[in-house]
Design a protein around this motif. Structure first.
Motif, mmCIF file in Angstrom:
data_model
loop_
_atom_site.group_PDB
_atom_site.id
_atom_site.type_symbol
_atom_site.label_atom_id
_atom_site.label_comp_id
_atom_site.label_asym_id
_atom_site.label_seq_id
_atom_site.Cartn_x
_atom_site.Cartn_y
_atom_site.Cartn_z
ATOM 1 N N PHE A 78 0.865 -1.180 0.000
ATOM 2 C CA PHE A 78 0.000 0.000 0.000
ATOM 3 C C PHE A 78 0.902 1.231 0.000
ATOM 4 O O PHE A 78 1.629 1.477 0.963
ATOM 5 N N ASP A 79 0.883 1.977 -1.088
ATOM 6 C CA ASP A 79 1.711 3.173 -1.203
ATOM 7 C C ASP A 79 0.898 4.383 -0.745
ATOM 8 O O ASP A 79 -0.120 4.725 -1.343
ATOM 9 N N MET A 80 1.364 5.039 0.310
ATOM 10 C CA MET A 80 0.638 6.174 0.876
ATOM 11 C C MET A 80 0.997 7.509 0.224
ATOM 12 O O MET A 80 0.497 8.564 0.662
ATOM 13 N N ILE B 204 3.540 -1.015 4.049
ATOM 14 C CA ILE B 204 3.049 0.344 3.824
ATOM 15 C C ILE B 204 4.229 1.170 3.333
ATOM 16 O O ILE B 204 5.211 1.359 4.064
ATOM 17 N N THR C 36 5.271 5.908 4.124
ATOM 18 C CA THR C 36 4.382 6.081 5.266
ATOM 19 C C THR C 36 4.177 7.555 5.596
ATOM 20 O O THR C 36 5.138 8.307 5.760
ATOM 21 N N ILE D 132 0.360 8.553 10.245
ATOM 22 C CA ILE D 132 0.095 7.112 10.341
ATOM 23 C C ILE D 132 -0.333 6.702 11.748
ATOM 24 O O ILE D 132 -1.139 5.778 11.914
ATOM 25 N N PHE E 29 6.056 -1.006 8.099
ATOM 26 C CA PHE E 29 5.985 0.367 7.613
ATOM 27 C C PHE E 29 7.353 0.814 7.106
ATOM 28 O O PHE E 29 8.377 0.500 7.723
#
Length: 294
Positions: free
Chosen positions: A152-154, A190, A193, A197, A218
């Motif tokens: 999951f790329d934030m 992640i 991050t 977060i 993370f």
């Protein structure tokens, strides 16, 4: 098996492992007594067995959770036309990208990111619905995968996106992924991050089981190479695979076209428990019933 039975593998399962025929037969014997569950083929039972490492008790629980959560959460699991306006919006602002090559351990890699960071387009429940549609397609395409690594790329995520997360949809999603989704989840990373977060984790952590917490990592940028070699990443991450958007558009075309579009629509309507036929025992997921998820 009736030809109308639902299947998880639209194009059929290649290299069906016949050594598990006895396991499938045992689960079939139990399943056929569950009158509230829909008619599914043996490949569906095999998928659940595989995801649960052929533990029969865990397989039965996963099956029950899977169909019950889907029945009690229509906002997330019904009306699954990939060409609908709402799903098209998600496919425009988001990236759902399966990486072309597996890891050395044979794990598939799935990468999720934002393409358009405009928070006004972000509707959490619709995003979860599209996410689950994508994952159903990946299970069909990948067959009996040895495992999945999820990224999951934030990058581009903001407090505005976080503010649009709705607790009922989040609670349902976390229950589904941990207790029902028929896949072997190996690692969750992640990327990039965000500074907020800790606020996200305060909301999510009470919903995360210890097994998932142990595989959640993370990173300020990318995970170390021992997890995923750089060459496996999309080109816009420094790897040798096509760009994230190219991979997403390939998957989007698959979702929107025959036979997957018809299959997604059908499973949205039929792949669920029928509580009117359920034995008179209160469902452990009853609190989801009637929930209006935005």
């Amino acid at each position: 098996m009736n030809s109308k039975a639902l299947t998880p593998f639209v194009k059929g399962l290649k290299n069906y492992p016949t050594k598990y025929n006895k396991d499938v037969a045992e689960i079939r014997k139990w399943y056929d007594k569950q009158v509230h569950l829909p008619e599914i083929d043996d490949e569906f039972l095999l998928l659940f067995l595989h995801a649960c490492y052929y533990n029969h008790d865990k397989t039965k629980k996963a099956i029950e959770h899977y169909f019950t959560i889907r029945a009690n959460s229509p906002a997330l699991f019904s009306d699954r036309d990939p060409l609908s306006v709402k799903t098209q919006n998600v496919l425009e602002y988001g990236n759902f990208a399966p990486l072309p090559k597996k890891t050395a351990k044979g794990y598939n890699i799935l990468l999720y990111s934002l393409h358009d960071t405009d928070t006004s387009r972000f509707v959490f429940a619709e995003g979860i619905k599209a996410f689950c549609m994508f994952n159903d397609v990946r299970l069909s395409e990948d067959g009996l995968s040895d495992g999945y690594i999820v990224l999951f790329d934030m990058k581009g995520c903001s407090v505005g996106h976080f503010a649009r997360v709705t607790l009922p949809a989040l609670r349902t999603y976390m229950a589904y992924i941990q207790d029902a989704h028929p896949a072997r989840l190996k690692e969750i990373h992640i990327l990039n991050t965000a500074a907020f977060i800790n606020h996200v984790m305060r909301l999510v952590q009470p919903l995360i089981q210890s097994e998932m917490m142990n595989i959640l990592k993370f990173h300020r940028e990318l995970p170390p190479d021992e997890h995923i070699p750089l060459e496996l990443y999309p080109s816009d991450y420094g790897g040798k695979a096509p760009s994230v958007r190219e991979l997403h558009m390939e998957t989007r075309k698959i979702m929107e076209s025959y036979p997957y579009r018809d299959w997604l629509i059908r499973t949205g309507e039929e792949l669920k428990a029928d509580d009117t036929k359920r034995p008179k025992k209160k469902s452990s997921w009853g609190f989801f019933g009637g929930t209006d998820i935005d």
